[in-house]
Structures are given as structure tokens and as C-alpha cells.
Scaffold this motif. Structure first.
Motif, PDB file in Angstrom:
ATOM      1  N   GLY A 191       0.877  -0.876   0.475  1.00 17.24           N
ATOM      2  CA  GLY A 191      -0.162  -0.244   0.052  1.00 17.24           C
ATOM      3  C   GLY A 191       0.874   1.826  -0.233  1.00 17.24           C
ATOM      4  O   GLY A 191       1.914   1.671   0.089  1.00 17.24           O
ATOM      5  N   THR A 192       0.180   2.309   0.151  1.00 12.56           N
ATOM      6  CA  THR A 192       0.963   4.208   0.450  1.00 12.56           C
ATOM      7  C   THR A 192       0.905   4.718   1.315  1.00 12.56           C
ATOM      8  O   THR A 192      -0.873   4.693   1.574  1.00 12.56           O
ATOM      9  CB  THR A 192       0.791   4.832  -1.511  1.00 12.56           C
ATOM     10  OG1 THR A 192      -0.762   4.861  -1.700  1.00 12.56           O
ATOM     11  CG2 THR A 192       1.164   3.733  -2.402  1.00 12.56           C
TER      12      THR A 192
ATOM     13  N   LYS B 133       1.052   9.044   2.656  1.00 13.42           N
ATOM     14  CA  LYS B 133       1.715  10.068   2.641  1.00 13.42           C
ATOM     15  C   LYS B 133       1.577  10.790   3.475  1.00 13.42           C
ATOM     16  O   LYS B 133       0.738  11.308   4.527  1.00 13.42           O
ATOM     17  CB  LYS B 133       1.152  11.123   1.414  1.00 13.42           C
ATOM     18  CG  LYS B 133       1.978  12.587   0.504  1.00 13.42           C
ATOM     19  CD  LYS B 133       0.791  12.800  -0.737  1.00 13.42           C
ATOM     20  CE  LYS B 133       2.088  14.066  -1.089  1.00 13.42           C
ATOM     21  NZ  LYS B 133       1.904  14.868  -2.049  1.00 13.42           N
TER      22      LYS B 133
ATOM     23  N   ASP C 230       8.638  -1.214   7.443  1.00 17.68           N
ATOM     24  CA  ASP C 230       8.300   0.980   7.142  1.00 17.68           C
ATOM     25  C   ASP C 230       7.553   0.374   8.394  1.00 17.68           C
ATOM     26  O   ASP C 230       7.900   1.901   8.742  1.00 17.68           O
ATOM     27  CB  ASP C 230       7.811   0.464   5.992  1.00 17.68           C
ATOM     28  CG  ASP C 230       8.446   0.251   4.884  1.00 17.68           C
ATOM     29  OD1 ASP C 230       8.409   0.029   3.922  1.00 17.68           O
ATOM     30  OD2 ASP C 230       9.758   0.562   4.812  1.00 17.68           O
TER      31      ASP C 230
ATOM     32  N   GLN D  69       5.934  10.807   0.381  1.00 13.72           N
ATOM     33  CA  GLN D  69       4.800   9.977  -0.337  1.00 13.72           C
ATOM     34  C   GLN D  69       5.676   8.405  -0.324  1.00 13.72           C
ATOM     35  O   GLN D  69       7.271   8.462  -0.795  1.00 13.72           O
ATOM     36  CB  GLN D  69       4.776  10.227  -1.881  1.00 13.72           C
ATOM     37  CG  GLN D  69       4.539   8.856  -2.315  1.00 13.72           C
ATOM     38  CD  GLN D  69       2.818   8.954  -2.146  1.00 13.72           C
ATOM     39  OE1 GLN D  69       2.035   9.851  -2.263  1.00 13.72           O
ATOM     40  NE2 GLN D  69       2.791   7.963  -1.936  1.00 13.72           N
ATOM     41  N   MET D  70       5.382   7.598   0.729  1.00 12.33           N
ATOM     42  CA  MET D  70       5.606   6.132   1.033  1.00 12.33           C
ATOM     43  C   MET D  70       4.361   4.979   0.149  1.00 12.33           C
ATOM     44  O   MET D  70       3.852   4.849   0.205  1.00 12.33           O
ATOM     45  CB  MET D  70       5.834   5.933   1.946  1.00 12.33           C
ATOM     46  CG  MET D  70       6.002   6.814   2.844  1.00 12.33           C
ATOM     47  SD  MET D  70       6.478   6.568   4.607  1.00 12.33           S
ATOM     48  CE  MET D  70       4.486   6.327   5.197  1.00 12.33           C
ATOM     49  N   ASP D  71       5.361   4.704  -1.003  1.00 12.67           N
ATOM     50  CA  ASP D  71       4.815   3.961  -1.552  1.00 12.67           C
ATOM     51  C   ASP D  71       5.572   2.333  -1.631  1.00 12.67           C
ATOM     52  O   ASP D  71       6.332   2.121  -0.954  1.00 12.67           O
ATOM     53  CB  ASP D  71       4.980   3.995  -3.461  1.00 12.67           C
ATOM     54  CG  ASP D  71       4.557   5.104  -4.020  1.00 12.67           C
ATOM     55  OD1 ASP D  71       5.351   5.623  -4.286  1.00 12.67           O
ATOM     56  OD2 ASP D  71       3.618   5.562  -3.171  1.00 12.67           O
ATOM     57  N   SER D  72       4.599   1.246  -2.201  1.00  9.37           N
ATOM     58  CA  SER D  72       5.352  -0.078  -1.802  1.00  9.37           C
ATOM     59  C   SER D  72       5.628  -0.686  -0.132  1.00  9.37           C
ATOM     60  O   SER D  72       6.713  -1.109  -0.463  1.00  9.37           O
ATOM     61  CB  SER D  72       6.452  -0.622  -3.068  1.00  9.37           C
ATOM     62  OG  SER D  72       6.384  -0.301  -3.990  1.00  9.37           O
ATOM     63  N   LEU D  73       4.968  -0.502   0.773  1.00 10.62           N
ATOM     64  CA  LEU D  73       5.739  -0.093   1.392  1.00 10.62           C
ATOM     65  C   LEU D  73       5.149  -1.593   2.252  1.00 10.62           C
ATOM     66  O   LEU D  73       4.179  -2.923   1.684  1.00 10.62           O
ATOM     67  CB  LEU D  73       3.542   0.330   2.848  1.00 10.62           C
ATOM     68  CG  LEU D  73       4.008   1.376   2.607  1.00 10.62           C
ATOM     69  CD1 LEU D  73       2.114   2.199   3.713  1.00 10.62           C
ATOM     70  CD2 LEU D  73       5.726   2.365   3.871  1.00 10.62           C
TER      71      LEU D  73
ATOM     72  N   ARG E 134      10.959   3.702  -3.161  1.00 12.73           N
ATOM     73  CA  ARG E 134       9.892   3.563  -3.111  1.00 12.73           C
ATOM     74  C   ARG E 134       9.469   4.696  -1.992  1.00 12.73           C
ATOM     75  O   ARG E 134       8.206   5.195  -2.829  1.00 12.73           O
ATOM     76  CB  ARG E 134       9.769   2.449  -1.724  1.00 12.73           C
ATOM     77  CG  ARG E 134      10.114   1.067  -2.539  1.00 12.73           C
ATOM     78  CD  ARG E 134      10.205  -0.142  -1.304  1.00 12.73           C
ATOM     79  NE  ARG E 134      11.105   0.326  -0.126  1.00 12.73           N
ATOM     80  CZ  ARG E 134      10.432   0.311   0.773  1.00 12.73           C
ATOM     81  NH1 ARG E 134       8.829   0.755   1.135  1.00 12.73           N
ATOM     82  NH2 ARG E 134      10.836   0.622   2.086  1.00 12.73           N
ATOM     83  N   PHE E 135      10.036   5.731  -2.157  1.00 16.33           N
ATOM     84  CA  PHE E 135       9.373   6.728  -1.167  1.00 16.33           C
ATOM     85  C   PHE E 135      10.629   8.373  -1.497  1.00 16.33           C
ATOM     86  O   PHE E 135      11.114   8.043  -1.795  1.00 16.33           O
ATOM     87  CB  PHE E 135      10.343   6.738   0.909  1.00 16.33           C
ATOM     88  CG  PHE E 135       9.524   5.889   1.238  1.00 16.33           C
ATOM     89  CD1 PHE E 135       8.573   4.557   1.191  1.00 16.33           C
ATOM     90  CD2 PHE E 135      10.057   5.749   2.499  1.00 16.33           C
ATOM     91  CE1 PHE E 135       8.599   3.861   1.784  1.00 16.33           C
ATOM     92  CE2 PHE E 135       9.566   5.257   3.788  1.00 16.33           C
ATOM     93  CZ  PHE E 135       8.591   4.240   3.167  1.00 16.33           C
TER      94      PHE E 135
END
Length: 127
Positions: free
Chosen positions: A16-17, A19, A90, A82-86, A67-68
Motif C-alpha cells: 500500500g501507499t 503520504k 516500514d 510519499q511512501m509506496d510499496s510499503l 519507494r519513498f
């Protein structure tokens, strides 16, 4: 170094993502650098991303690179992450801070801060 109030954390599933936002006031334009660090229970504090305010250079920890994304909005006086592919790794309390003046290294100065928990934001990632 100055800790700033962070928000936007929450609970998400792996992949998930989220922000995160940081109310940075004048530090988005007047500081030497700003950044994010995190700390999970029983683990060392980890600086994950920082930005040099004037020249815009961004630096990421290997653990989040790709990823971030760190960014800032000078008009909104806000720093973002912005945090993606958590992933579960993390999961931590995330903090935002500014280093008002340079020169010198940014990261050590950011993570040397003893954060106030109620100015951080919790991120929990479930597998």
C-alpha cells in the motif's frame, strides 16, 4: 535541529501507499535541510530521507530508495513523504525535523534529535 509536527500515518496492507505531511512553517525556505526519520520499538533511529532546502538535492536511505519520495511545497509550508510499496519493515513512528543552519552533514543532525512522540505519526504495515 527542530522537530516539526507530522501527520498522515495510518494502517495499511503490504504494497500500500501513504503520504505523510509535516507542517514546516518557514523552514521550507529558510532552513539548511529538512528530513524524515523513523523509529520502531527496539530498533535504532533511522534517517530515511532529507532534502537540502536551497539547492533541492534529495538523499534517501538504501532501505527506502525507489519507494519513498521526499518533497516540499514552499507555498503550503509543508514537507511531504510519499511512501509506496510499503512493507511490514516500514512500520514505525515517523518524525519530521529541520536543521536551521549549515554547513555540515544533515542526516546526523536530524537523527540526533530526541523526538517528542506526540509530534510523530505512526505507520503500521500488515503483511
Amino acid at each position: 535541529q527542530v522537530q516539526l509536527p507530522a501527520s498522515g500515518g495510518g494502517s495499511v496492507q503490504a504494497g500500500g501507499t501513504l503520504k505523510l505531511s509535516c507542517a514546516a512553517s518557514e523552514y521550507t525556505t529558510s532552513s539548511f535541510c529538512m528530513g524524515w526519520f523513523r523509529q520502531a520499538p527496539g530498533k535504532e533511529r533511522e534517517g530515511i530521507a532529507h532534502i537540502f532546502t536551497t539547492r533541492g538535492a534529495k538523499v534517501y536511505a538504501n532501505s527506502v530508495k525507489g519507494r519513498f519520495t521526499i518533497s516540499k511545497d514552499n507555498a503550503a509550508k509543508t514537507l511531504y513523504l510519499q511512501m509506496d510499496s510499503l512493507g511490514p519493515e516500514d512500520s514505525a513512528m515517523y518524525y519530521c525535523a529541520a536543521v536551521p543552519t549549515g554547513p555540515g552533514l544533515c542526516l546526523p543532525r536530524l537523527v540526533s534529535l530526541s523526538p517528542v512522540a506526540d509530534q510523530g505519526t505512526q505507520v503500521t504495515v500488515s503483511s
